[in-house]
Design an enzyme around this catalytic site. Sequence first.
Site, PDB file in Angstrom:
ATOM      1  N   HIS A  10     -66.063  42.117 -46.960  1.00  0.00           N
ATOM      2  CA  HIS A  10     -66.204  43.291 -46.092  1.00  0.00           C
ATOM      3  C   HIS A  10     -66.270  42.914 -44.610  1.00  0.00           C
ATOM      4  O   HIS A  10     -65.477  43.382 -43.805  1.00  0.00           O
ATOM      5  CB  HIS A  10     -67.449  44.083 -46.484  1.00  0.00           C
ATOM      6  CG  HIS A  10     -67.444  44.511 -47.908  1.00  0.00           C
ATOM      7  ND1 HIS A  10     -66.380  45.153 -48.485  1.00  0.00           N
ATOM      8  CD2 HIS A  10     -68.373  44.371 -48.893  1.00  0.00           C
ATOM      9  CE1 HIS A  10     -66.649  45.410 -49.746  1.00  0.00           C
ATOM     10  NE2 HIS A  10     -67.851  44.941 -50.018  1.00  0.00           N
ATOM     11  N   CYS A  42     -69.570  47.382 -54.912  1.00  0.00           N
ATOM     12  CA  CYS A  42     -70.384  48.558 -55.222  1.00  0.00           C
ATOM     13  C   CYS A  42     -69.678  49.476 -56.204  1.00  0.00           C
ATOM     14  O   CYS A  42     -70.298  50.396 -56.760  1.00  0.00           O
ATOM     15  CB  CYS A  42     -70.743  49.315 -53.947  1.00  0.00           C
ATOM     16  SG  CYS A  42     -69.339  49.728 -52.915  1.00  0.00           S
TER      17      CYS A  42
END
Length: 444
Positions: A10, A42
């Site tokens: 990320h 996630c």
Amino acid sequence: MKVVVIGCTHAGTSAVKSILKESPEAEVIVYERNDNVSFLSCGIALYVGGVVKNAQDLFYSNPEELASLGATVNMEHNVTSIDTELKQVTAVNLKTNETSITSYDKLVMTTGSWPIVPPIPGIKANNILLCKNYNQANKIIDSAKDAKKIVVVGGGYIGIELVEAFVESGKEVTLIDGLERILNKYLDKPFTDKLEQELLSQGVTLALGENVARFESDEQSNVKKVHTASKSFDADMVILCVGFKPSTELLGDQVDKLPNGAIKVNEYMQTSQPDIFAAGDSAIVHYNPTQSDNYIPLATNAVRQGLLVGKNIKKPTLAYRGTQGTSGLYLFGWKIGSTGLTIENALTQGINADMAYLEDNYRPEFMPTTEKVMMQLVFDKDTKRILGGQLMSKYDITQSANTLSLAVQNEMTVEDLALSDFFFQPHFDRPWNYLNLLAQAAMD
């Protein structure tokens, strides 16, 4: 300007895009150990539960996109050492075993984190799995096909989401956590009590306040039992979700770190060596509720910090605004949002805090339907400054956690929130929005 970026999930992906947008003339060289970038871990529970059918949908970028923007992307390359005096990194091509040395003007450490693996006897048995990256997600799905009894160790967000996914897949699920409550970091007892009752009603076996003492395996080294100090649970598969630690060993003591290894950065994402930047799970965040450095490995923090790396790569330009650790969760129809400190955490840290709890309908009773909202506001008793909040309902009130996040970030008081201007429309809320009512309860 030559920029080397180590790690590309990320924070790394965000940093590369931001650097090339802000400084298109820069030479950006990326080193990534895996064969993919930007995997949304996630979403693993959604993939495991079959909500997301195609794992490729959990990637929001790829090496080809970064290369098209101008980066030199070295996939399946492991950086083995960093010399901050010579400004060089040494990397090994994992496919050819060739070693290369690359110089840099600026170094970006976005090496992320790795699941904590506690030293429990028997932990190396087959089918004791971690949950972090794409390959681990695929292994969980493959192993779950033949598993009937699954034990999840860790009652945080990832563990809870996996519990739901396995229950809905028809598995017998046990959740073990050393703390007395699930989701202890994010929610106070009124909320976790309700969620624990929900888990029990769904057939989940809860073993809270229990630490795993050892794992027992069969002759083929497949895990078959999980033992705590007082209980034993049958298991065909175990998922460890006990937290994450920053992957920052490469820099050793060449930059300042927290005791857990998280790299300290200033508001411009610079480390104690100004030409070295860090972001994401490898770095600290500034935690606004306590005005302190903290370690909160969330994708939201990572992408923001990555963007700031690009904004500040030439010179300090745009400062980090900090974080409240705002998060949301969906569990068996419950929509949950939280931000900042719980009352339990605030009091533990010695803050003179108080809280207001309120249940009310999100919209007028004369409407055809409405739903109760459970709400709690945490605030400083001396200054009335808002420190955190939690909301839970069958109705989707999660965006209100974002509103409370802004209240914490901007140091609003309960009086400010009590009188804040929110619209009224019977389809959506009441003349006093439920956040107004919550803050007014805090005033009282």
